[in-house]
Design a protein around this motif. Structure first.
Motif, short mmCIF file in Angstrom:
data_model
loop_
_atom_site.label_atom_id
_atom_site.label_comp_id
_atom_site.label_asym_id
_atom_site.label_seq_id
_atom_site.Cartn_x
_atom_site.Cartn_y
_atom_site.Cartn_z
N VAL A 68 0.57 -1.14 0.08
CA VAL A 68 0.08 0.03 -0.25
C VAL A 68 0.97 1.22 0.00
O VAL A 68 1.70 1.34 0.99
N ARG A 69 0.81 1.93 -1.10
CA ARG A 69 1.58 3.01 -0.87
C ARG A 69 1.46 4.11 0.10
O ARG A 69 0.32 4.29 0.73
N ASN A 70 2.61 4.83 0.51
CA ASN A 70 2.65 5.77 1.61
C ASN A 70 2.07 7.05 1.06
O ASN A 70 2.93 7.74 0.44
N VAL A 71 0.82 7.75 1.13
CA VAL A 71 0.50 8.98 0.69
C VAL A 71 1.55 10.11 1.28
O VAL A 71 1.61 11.12 0.69
N HIS A 72 2.20 9.94 2.48
CA HIS A 72 2.86 10.91 3.06
C HIS A 72 3.87 11.28 2.22
O HIS A 72 4.50 12.24 1.94
N ALA A 73 4.75 10.10 1.92
CA ALA A 73 5.97 10.17 1.02
C ALA A 73 5.53 10.89 -0.23
O ALA A 73 6.20 11.73 -0.93
N GLN B 206 2.88 12.69 -1.17
CA GLN B 206 2.28 14.04 -1.02
C GLN B 206 3.58 15.12 -0.80
O GLN B 206 3.48 16.31 -1.17
N LEU B 207 4.74 14.46 0.11
CA LEU B 207 5.79 15.30 0.28
C LEU B 207 6.53 15.51 -1.02
O LEU B 207 6.89 16.73 -1.45
N SER C 251 -1.99 17.45 -1.62
CA SER C 251 -2.80 15.99 -0.98
C SER C 251 -3.94 15.89 -1.93
O SER C 251 -4.39 16.78 -2.98
#
Lengths: 359, 359
Positions: free
Chosen positions: B46-51, B53-54, B59
């Motif tokens: 599951v991809r990490n949205v934080h990485a 969006q950074l 977002s």
DNA sequence: GGCGACGAGTGAATTGTTTCAATGAAATTG
DNA sequence: CAATTTCATTGAAACAATTCACTCGTCGCC
């Protein structure tokens, strides 16, 4: 966009120091701290949670997925959960699955992507498949309004079998012998449990299962209740009482019966479920099975918080590598089951004449 | 936790290729794509949205802050907004300010930290200070249920002055000459506008302002209505009608009047506001000023989406550095004002006798 | 056969923050 | 006074993704 580096430059310090001012100010000298705080205020710096969470590995947000925000019962659950989480410094992302397994899956995927700290979930999927799939992400979760299968997680629920029994026992005691059950979508466990409880109450009174006439509906809202009431009116042998799977449905039933000139409780008694605030304010105040919504939300959040705390403790132990104690502090999943309560109001009042006749 | 590197290793490709499979699969050869997809499924990546969006800078989440999720009116607004956003591929984070300026500030800070793509906001702070403070983050926002001051942003609202006039004109036409206004917290603009409309209706009928007896309440819920009704009953010259700032209050008023043996509409007429679903199902069906909740939510989300789209276009132009066109495509803020509608039900029906007497 | 074009894939730079070893200065101790 | 401790601060690595300039074949065309 202002970033931490801009603040550092402005305050004449390193980025590390700015970070310390924000996260552990006690480590920073007073004058430096003030300078940094001033720079933050002047520049209007807002830290980027994505960068933060990327680094620290987990967020400070809980996911909360309920069946239907259109139902005040779930709004109460959500509010209590949110308040509890908020007190512990966690934000809550509230979402609605609309009783659809596919929407549930979608939102759980969103939660996993967001790396939420934990999830509070009212499952829409009766099979437990989506919950099972979610488990492997390793994100702690607590089931709300549903007992966890196999004890593989915490849960807070209300005894729906008992609730069904309370409702129907009340009706059989008043002499009703044909009772409709407007049930909602049958894939929901709550619906099935309440029916089981209803049948148990019939058995208690020495009445056969066929006395319970089930009217399933697609949804659990007022419109569904109106629709079910129309079908109810068309039944060959009309029941004398209706047990509704929730208060929204009961309100819809009440509206349609009223429009058709059927008196409540004179010609038809009604018992709802949830005891939402509007039940007491209805055209005919509704008898209802009260569920402790706020208590559920609060308890669910507390269980989740406890699990998260455990997790952190274990992590620290791991770092210390002090294997001395072993798994002494491991989290144990708990299944909390609360009891419902019958609130009798006018919609199920027995007419004196009939009541007297039966005694 | 599985990361993109693990998937890359498993599939025997580089991380860049895995990223391409996820974000622009058409650039990847078919067999490679299938291998990567298989690896993703096997590992449960599951991809990490934080990485994400950074890196990408923004977002795919909208913030929605409403006054009170306990009010079905706002639930309807939120649902419509959410549906619209969802269709455009954006998630929505729904929060409640509970009509508190400080909670509003807190949540807006949370939205800024989260770098949400945009915000839909029902302001709790009458002064507009928190909104003003939020503006400098440069996050697009649309005001809901409130006209934007100075046209510095889009807004969708309902004409509250007109709504107040509709309600009170209806009452004066029925012969009422002393009318209570159970108003809620006076720092809300809606409350003030509805009063202004009420006074206008009185003036129309040639009645002085003193005919409107204001009963402010702390909150806008059923309990506040019950409390206000007690005060209403204690007034020296009891009014013959009550105009309530929303339907929750009206339901509370109705309950208390009923308990005190005051007949509705016989001894006291009631007009509510919002026309929530429960207004029609109340003990005495409530006359209410209907607000197009779903339309508001939808329109607000659409305005925000349009603004976001514009932003992207401008960004692209900037990259192309084709200064030829100039600001031809700049977003223009719009103030949409919808009209309310009076729905007459039993709670304000005129008794034949009195009505005849007055004519 | 040489050249350019093209498609597929690579790998390093980049994003904004936290964290931690290292540094240097000041304070305390024997 | 030297040695040690304490304290404040620094600077660079790490987090997990996206993106883009490149490489490497392969193909087509003159």
């Amino acid at each position: 966009m202002i970033v931490i580096k801009d603040v550092a430059r402005r305050a004449g310090v390193s980025v590390g120091t700015v970070s310390n001012v924000i996260n552990s100010p006690e480590r920073v000298g007073e004058d430096t701290r003030r300078r940094v705080e001033a720079a933050i205020a002047e520049l209007g710096y807002v830290r980027n949670v994505h960068a933060r969470q990327l680094r620290v590995g987990h967020s400070r947000i809980l996911g909360l997925l309920v069946l239907d925000m259109g139902n005040p019962f779930f709004v109460d659950v959500a509010r209590a959960a949110e308040r509890t989480a908020h007190r512990a410094g966690l934000g809550v992302m509230v979402c609605t699955s609309n009783q659809s397994a596919s929407e549930e899956e979608e939102y759980l995927a969103l939660f996993a992507e967001q790396r939420v700290r934990g999830v509070l979930l009212t499952p829409a999927d009766g099979s437990g498949r989506t919950v099972e799939a979610f488990r492997r992400h390793g994100i702690p979760f607590v089931l709300v309004d549903r007992v966890g299968a196999g004890g593989a997680g915490c849960s807070v629920s209300v005894d729906d079998v008992a609730g069904g029994t309370l409702a129907v026992r009340h009706l059989t005691a008043a002499g009703h012998r044909r009772i409709a059950y407007v049930s909602g979508p049958p894939h929901l466990q709550q619906i099935r449990d309440r029916r089981a409880g209803a049948l148990a109450a019939l058995a208690e009174a020495g009445i056969g299962d066929e006395a319970l006439i089930e009217l399933p509906t697609e949804t659990l809202d007022v419109a569904a209740g109106r629709d079910a009431a129309s079908r109810l009116l068309g039944l060959p042998q009309r029941p004398t009482a209706v047990f509704c799977a929730n208060d929204l449905i009961a309100l819809g039933v009440l509206q349609t019966l009223f429009a058709a000139g059927v008196g409540v409780p004179r010609d038809m008694a009604i018992v709802g479920y949830d005891d939402i605030e509007f039940a007491a304010a209805a055209a005919v105040p509704l008898t209802s099975v009260r569920q402790p919504a706020a208590a559920m939300g609060r308890l669910a959040a507390e269980l989740l918080l406890a699990e998260l705390e455990m997790e952190e403790l274990e992590l620290e132990e791991l770092e210390l590598e002090s294997a001395g104690e072993g798994g002494g502090g491991a989290h144990e999943h708990r299944q909390v089951v609360l009891q419902p309560e019958l609130v009798v109001r006018r919609s199920s009042l027995v007419r004196r004449g009939v009541s007297g006749g039966l005694l």
